[in-house]
Design an enzyme around this catalytic site. Structure first.
Site, PDB file in Angstrom:
ATOM      1  N   GLU A 154     -22.479  39.020 -38.384  1.00 10.83           N
ATOM      2  CA  GLU A 154     -21.237  39.706 -37.988  1.00 10.83           C
ATOM      3  C   GLU A 154     -21.466  41.153 -37.568  1.00 10.83           C
ATOM      4  O   GLU A 154     -20.551  41.817 -37.095  1.00 10.83           O
ATOM      5  CB  GLU A 154     -20.191  39.686 -39.118  1.00 10.83           C
ATOM      6  N   GLU A 205     -22.232  39.071 -34.382  1.00  7.54           N
ATOM      7  CA  GLU A 205     -22.052  37.745 -33.793  1.00  7.54           C
ATOM      8  C   GLU A 205     -21.367  36.820 -34.791  1.00  7.54           C
ATOM      9  O   GLU A 205     -21.324  37.084 -35.984  1.00  7.54           O
ATOM     10  CB  GLU A 205     -23.387  37.135 -33.358  1.00  7.54           C
TER      11      GLU A 205
END
Length: 345
Positions: free
Chosen positions: A316, A173
């Site tokens: 991430e 994310e």
């Protein structure tokens, strides 16, 4: 697949395949249980895929991107514009997730489910529900319908990955301010005090942390999310990228794909997904233990044990792809090791 359809397709793991896999592991040339968690990983993968010899050769990491209205409350050390800048960095293959995913042999899929970025860059899957959540300190972050739309985005991403032969998906994310809704969701869904779950996120100072705690407490007080209704919690104090990852989890589980959970934001999505459909937890692997305090509490609540402890808090999907070689190791061991019978014993 719509949400109710997806829930109906999420089955328990294949018990017969897991029994056969345990028998195979016990016959390999080693003391019983000597490979520890690798054996547990292998048996679980067998249950997910319905075979003694599972495969994780095709891998992907889904990086869901979204902005947060609550960033206006000063809960992050970075401005909201960084979300878009990092999306460009992903496209240039220069972010940490690009480097680590390349090492792990995983495709990086960037999905814009809710950023404030107006441009439509090539290489980004544009599925924007809205341009960032509303400020949850002043009212609901989203409507229930927007949550369902974001979940549907994730389900469709998982369906597409399955259609392309992907066998394991990591959750990633990007969204400045998103440790704030993650801590809020954990507090509501688990019943822990906010202060015990709130970390430093992007690197706020010790002096700034009480403000972050106060903002989360205010958001919960203003919105009064229902702990028994995960969709209500997502709508009132969640995030678009978190809801998108909920959809990835549910869609992957419905498609019998393994899911590797990253840090605290992915953890919030995993917690919500398991509250929506408890069987979804059977398909999850916890990659690492984040420095964010809510993460350990979330994993304990879900019943997952992290494979790595690296003091990371980047997000991430970085921790998740780092764990992928461990899943591969389990598949290789069960397939390639000799048994005692092979040695004539």
């Amino acid at each position: 697949m719509m949400l109710m359809t997806v829930k109906g397709k999420i089955a328990e793991l294949d018990a017969a395949a897991m029994t056969a896999a345990r028998e195979r592991w016990d016959q390999l040339t080693k003391p019983l249980g000597a490979l520890g968690k690798l054996e547990e990983i292998g048996v679980k993968l067998s249950g997910i895929q319905g075979t003694v010899y599972p495969s994780v050769a095709r891998r992907a990491v889904v990086v869901m991107c979204g902005d947060h209205g609550v960033a206006a409350e000063g809960v992050s050390a970075y401005p909201a514009d960084v979300t878009g800048l990092m999306m460009q960095n992903f496209l240039k293959q220069k972010a940490a997730i690009n480097v680590l995913a390349a090492q792990a042999g995983a495709e990086v899929l960037i999905v814009d489910v809710g950023s404030r970025v107006e441009e439509k860059w090539d290489g980004v899957l544009h599925r924007k529900v809205k341009a960032g959540t509303d400020n949850m300190a002043q009212g609901p972050a989203m409507t229930r319908d927007e949550v369902l739309q974001a979940i549907q985005v994730g389900v469709e991403v998982a369906d597409d990955l399955k259609a392309r032969g992907v066998e394991v998906v990591a959750l990633g994310e990007m969204g400045i301010g998103n440790t704030t809704p993650s801590a809020a969701m954990a507090s509501v869904l688990i019943g822990y005090p906010v202060a015990a779950l709130t970390g430093y996120g992007t690197g706020i100072t010790v002096e700034e942390k009480p403000r972050k705690i106060a903002v989360i407490e205010k958001a919960i007080e203003v919105n009064r999310p229902d702990p028994a209704d995960p969709l209500d919690v997502l709508a009132k104090v969640g995030g678009l990228e978190i809801a998108g990852l909920v959809g990835v989890i549910l869609g992957a589980a419905a498609n019998k794909m393994a899911v590797v959970v990253d840090g605290v934001i992915a953890g919030a999505a995993a917690l919500a997904a398991c509250r929506i459909e408890s069987n979804a937890g059977c398909y999850l692997f916890a990659s690492h233990l984040s420095q964010e305090p809510a993460h350990a509490v979330m994993l304990q609540e879900i019943g997952l044990s992290p494979l790595l402890t690296l003091d990371m808090r980047l997000g991430e999907g970085t921790g998740a792809v780092l764990a992928m070689p461990l899943l591969e190791a389990a598949t290789r061991l069960v397939a390639e090791m000799a048994t005692f019978a092979d040695l004539g014993l």
